[in-house]
Design a protein around this motif. Structure first.
Motif, PDB file in Angstrom:
ATOM      1  N   GLU A 185       0.842  -1.209   0.000  1.00  0.00           N
ATOM      2  CA  GLU A 185       0.000   0.000   0.000  1.00  0.00           C
ATOM      3  C   GLU A 185       0.873   1.253   0.000  1.00  0.00           C
ATOM      4  O   GLU A 185       0.625   2.194  -0.761  1.00  0.00           O
ATOM      5  CB  GLU A 185      -0.929   0.007   1.220  1.00  0.00           C
ATOM      6  N   TYR A 186       1.909   1.244   0.810  1.00  0.00           N
ATOM      7  CA  TYR A 186       2.803   2.410   0.820  1.00  0.00           C
ATOM      8  C   TYR A 186       3.438   2.580  -0.564  1.00  0.00           C
ATOM      9  O   TYR A 186       3.465   3.679  -1.128  1.00  0.00           O
ATOM     10  CB  TYR A 186       3.897   2.253   1.898  1.00  0.00           C
ATOM     11  N   ALA A 187       3.927   1.475  -1.109  1.00  0.00           N
ATOM     12  CA  ALA A 187       4.617   1.536  -2.406  1.00  0.00           C
ATOM     13  C   ALA A 187       3.702   2.083  -3.497  1.00  0.00           C
ATOM     14  O   ALA A 187       4.130   2.885  -4.340  1.00  0.00           O
ATOM     15  CB  ALA A 187       5.107   0.139  -2.788  1.00  0.00           C
ATOM     16  N   LEU A 188       2.445   1.690  -3.466  1.00  0.00           N
ATOM     17  CA  LEU A 188       1.530   2.096  -4.542  1.00  0.00           C
ATOM     18  C   LEU A 188       1.029   3.526  -4.393  1.00  0.00           C
ATOM     19  O   LEU A 188       0.419   4.062  -5.310  1.00  0.00           O
ATOM     20  CB  LEU A 188       0.324   1.143  -4.598  1.00  0.00           C
ATOM     21  N   THR A 189       1.304   4.114  -3.246  1.00  0.00           N
ATOM     22  CA  THR A 189       0.797   5.472  -3.038  1.00  0.00           C
ATOM     23  C   THR A 189       1.938   6.490  -2.943  1.00  0.00           C
ATOM     24  O   THR A 189       1.734   7.619  -2.493  1.00  0.00           O
ATOM     25  CB  THR A 189      -0.096   5.533  -1.770  1.00  0.00           C
ATOM     26  N   HIS A 190       3.132   6.057  -3.338  1.00  0.00           N
ATOM     27  CA  HIS A 190       4.275   6.978  -3.312  1.00  0.00           C
ATOM     28  C   HIS A 190       5.058   6.909  -4.619  1.00  0.00           C
ATOM     29  O   HIS A 190       5.079   5.878  -5.284  1.00  0.00           O
ATOM     30  CB  HIS A 190       5.183   6.670  -2.113  1.00  0.00           C
ATOM     31  N   ASP A 191       5.695   8.027  -4.943  1.00  0.00           N
ATOM     32  CA  ASP A 191       6.402   8.125  -6.223  1.00  0.00           C
ATOM     33  C   ASP A 191       7.823   7.563  -6.107  1.00  0.00           C
ATOM     34  O   ASP A 191       8.326   7.331  -5.016  1.00  0.00           O
ATOM     35  CB  ASP A 191       6.461   9.589  -6.672  1.00  0.00           C
ATOM     36  N   GLY A 192       8.454   7.415  -7.249  1.00  0.00           N
ATOM     37  CA  GLY A 192       9.830   6.935  -7.287  1.00  0.00           C
ATOM     38  C   GLY A 192       9.876   5.421  -7.381  1.00  0.00           C
ATOM     39  O   GLY A 192       8.857   4.759  -7.610  1.00  0.00           O
ATOM     40  N   PHE A 193      11.086   4.858  -7.198  1.00  0.00           N
ATOM     41  CA  PHE A 193      11.246   3.410  -7.289  1.00  0.00           C
ATOM     42  C   PHE A 193      10.927   2.786  -5.937  1.00  0.00           C
ATOM     43  O   PHE A 193      11.579   3.058  -4.931  1.00  0.00           O
ATOM     44  CB  PHE A 193      12.663   3.044  -7.724  1.00  0.00           C
ATOM     45  N   ASN A 194       9.893   1.968  -5.915  1.00  0.00           N
ATOM     46  CA  ASN A 194       9.425   1.301  -4.692  1.00  0.00           C
ATOM     47  C   ASN A 194       9.685  -0.185  -4.824  1.00  0.00           C
ATOM     48  O   ASN A 194       9.199  -0.811  -5.767  1.00  0.00           O
ATOM     49  CB  ASN A 194       7.919   1.534  -4.517  1.00  0.00           C
ATOM     50  N   PHE A 195      10.429  -0.726  -3.868  1.00  0.00           N
ATOM     51  CA  PHE A 195      10.837  -2.140  -3.946  1.00  0.00           C
ATOM     52  C   PHE A 195      10.319  -2.891  -2.729  1.00  0.00           C
ATOM     53  O   PHE A 195      10.648  -2.556  -1.591  1.00  0.00           O
ATOM     54  CB  PHE A 195      12.367  -2.191  -3.982  1.00  0.00           C
ATOM     55  N   VAL A 196       9.502  -3.910  -2.975  1.00  0.00           N
ATOM     56  CA  VAL A 196       9.001  -4.742  -1.874  1.00  0.00           C
ATOM     57  C   VAL A 196       9.435  -6.181  -2.130  1.00  0.00           C
ATOM     58  O   VAL A 196       8.995  -6.807  -3.104  1.00  0.00           O
ATOM     59  CB  VAL A 196       7.456  -4.660  -1.754  1.00  0.00           C
ATOM     60  N   GLU A 197      10.319  -6.680  -1.276  1.00  0.00           N
ATOM     61  CA  GLU A 197      10.709  -8.095  -1.367  1.00  0.00           C
ATOM     62  C   GLU A 197       9.735  -8.920  -0.531  1.00  0.00           C
ATOM     63  O   GLU A 197       9.430  -8.567   0.608  1.00  0.00           O
ATOM     64  CB  GLU A 197      12.134  -8.294  -0.812  1.00  0.00           C
ATOM     65  N   VAL A 198       9.268 -10.015  -1.111  1.00  0.00           N
ATOM     66  CA  VAL A 198       8.437 -10.952  -0.348  1.00  0.00           C
ATOM     67  C   VAL A 198       9.110 -12.320  -0.449  1.00  0.00           C
ATOM     68  O   VAL A 198       9.238 -12.875  -1.552  1.00  0.00           O
ATOM     69  CB  VAL A 198       6.999 -11.019  -0.893  1.00  0.00           C
ATOM     70  N   ILE A 199       9.569 -12.834   0.675  1.00  0.00           N
ATOM     71  CA  ILE A 199      10.186 -14.156   0.678  1.00  0.00           C
ATOM     72  C   ILE A 199       9.057 -15.180   0.639  1.00  0.00           C
ATOM     73  O   ILE A 199       8.178 -15.176   1.509  1.00  0.00           O
ATOM     74  CB  ILE A 199      11.084 -14.330   1.917  1.00  0.00           C
ATOM     75  N   THR A 200       9.070 -16.020  -0.389  1.00  0.00           N
ATOM     76  CA  THR A 200       7.987 -16.990  -0.572  1.00  0.00           C
ATOM     77  C   THR A 200       8.563 -18.402  -0.528  1.00  0.00           C
ATOM     78  O   THR A 200       9.767 -18.595  -0.752  1.00  0.00           O
ATOM     79  CB  THR A 200       7.286 -16.784  -1.940  1.00  0.00           C
ATOM     80  N   GLN A 201       7.709 -19.375  -0.281  1.00  0.00           N
ATOM     81  CA  GLN A 201       8.187 -20.762  -0.243  1.00  0.00           C
ATOM     82  C   GLN A 201       7.895 -21.471  -1.559  1.00  0.00           C
ATOM     83  O   GLN A 201       6.825 -21.312  -2.133  1.00  0.00           O
ATOM     84  CB  GLN A 201       7.571 -21.537   0.937  1.00  0.00           C
ATOM     85  N   CYS A 202       8.894 -22.236  -2.028  1.00  0.00           N
ATOM     86  CA  CYS A 202       8.703 -23.142  -3.168  1.00  0.00           C
ATOM     87  C   CYS A 202       8.850 -24.548  -2.597  1.00  0.00           C
ATOM     88  O   CYS A 202       9.954 -25.097  -2.547  1.00  0.00           O
ATOM     89  CB  CYS A 202       9.753 -22.903  -4.258  1.00  0.00           C
ATOM     90  N   PRO A 203       7.745 -25.123  -2.113  1.00  0.00           N
ATOM     91  CA  PRO A 203       7.865 -26.452  -1.500  1.00  0.00           C
ATOM     92  C   PRO A 203       8.264 -27.516  -2.512  1.00  0.00           C
ATOM     93  O   PRO A 203       8.928 -28.495  -2.167  1.00  0.00           O
ATOM     94  CB  PRO A 203       6.466 -26.720  -0.934  1.00  0.00           C
TER      95      PRO A 203
END
Ligand SMILES: Cc1ncc(C[n+]2csc(CCOP(=O)(O)OP(=O)(O)O)c2C)c(N)n1
Ligand code: SF4
Length: 274
Positions: A185-203
């Motif tokens: 939500e923060y990333a989508l409401t602010h300008d510039g390059f917004n980077f969100v890492e999400v660590i996900t599982q590949c079982p």
């Protein structure tokens, strides 16, 4: 009328291709809920991806979407944003897609502070192509291309993107869906390059080969090994070593590429549209 999550899905594209228990689904859920909460106009959003299991995500979303070539999503997204700055451009990518073949594009999109949001699904492996190691596979871990253990070192992409100059950098895991939504939500409401890492599982490839159990055990391991960065700052280094740091690492509002581009255009034209 408030937007419902179901209104944002291309139902005809289901069932999805992901394996049962794949962490990419948790990310899609959090992204959809955030977009519904923001009550976005579908025509104002464009979601771009490269190739991989993670990169299949835009196909299920009922927005403008573009499934491009492996590693090149940020280049396509940059072109889209420059051609139509009013669009909110979201890129979704896997760890191989954005840190290996697409690493150079990532460095320069962040360096330009290009007005894009990159949601990066890091499952420590190339899932789609049956489990080769990626730049995010930790040393000694097993993959189809490292049957005796990975000789290489992985690295912290949040730190790289921070060093490049991005306005926003954050990390969560699939075991922390509320954090994912908050950061997106923060990333989508602010300008510039917004980077969100999400660590996900590949079982299927990473978990099984490394005997980490199924998706539930992998999620429990994320939970048990995670520390919020603000809490970690108060702990001695030995208690933080080896833990996954989550949280918001960079939050600033430096001029973006489009700010500079528009200022130059104004200077050259005196504000008169050609
Ligand atoms: C130019 C090119 N090189 C290699 C491939 C093969 N390829 C397709 S997906 C993929 C890896 C995807 O891994 P990742 O980005 O980590 O996403 P995941 O599948 O794990 O979600 C590779 C190597 C390709 N499609 N194009
Ligand atoms: S191979 Fe791994 S990353 Fe791909 S869908 Fe299956 S669990 Fe997810």
């Amino acid at each position: 009328m408030a937007t419902e999550v179901w209104d944002l899905i291309r139902g005809e594209k289901l069932p999805h291709i992901w394996c049962p228990g794949c962490g990419h689904g948790t990310l899609m859920n959090a992204l959809l809920r955030t977009l519904a909460k923001l009550d976005v106009n579908k025509d104002d959003i464009c979601v771009v991806s490269g190739i991989g299991c993670a990169s299949r995500l835009p196909g299920y979303l009922d927005f403008n979407t573009l499934h491009t070539t492996h590693g090149r999503a940020l280049a396509f997204a940059t072109g889209i944003k420059l051609a139509n700055p009013k669009l909110k451009v979201i890129v979704v990518s896997g760890d191989g897609d954005a840190s290996a073949i697409g690493g150079n594009h990532l460095i320069h999109a962040a360096r330009r502070n290009m007005d894009l949001t990159l949601i990066w699904m890091n499952n420590n492996i190339y899932g789609m192509t049956n489990g080769q190691y990626s730049p995010m596979t930790p040393t000694d871990m097993l993959a189809t291309t490292s049957p005796y253990g990975n000789l290489e070192r992985n690295f912290d992409l949040c730190k790289l993107v921070e060093a490049c100059g991005a306005n926003y950098v954050a990390r969560a895991t699939a075991a922390h869906p509320r954090n994912i939504s908050t950061y997106i939500e923060y990333a989508l409401t602010h300008d510039g390059f917004n980077f969100v890492e999400v660590i996900t599982q590949c079982p299927t490839y990473y978990g099984r080969r490394n005997k980490m159990g199924g998706p539930v055990e992998m999620l429990n391991a994320f939970k048990a090994n995670t520390i919020l960065n603000t809490a970690a700052a108060k702990l001695p280094p030995e208690q933080v070593a080896g833990k996954i740091l989550i949280g918001e690492f960079v939050k600033k509002s430096e001029p973006t590429y489009l700010d500079r581009y528009e200022a130059l255009a104004k200077k050259l034209t005196g504000g008169v549209k050609p």
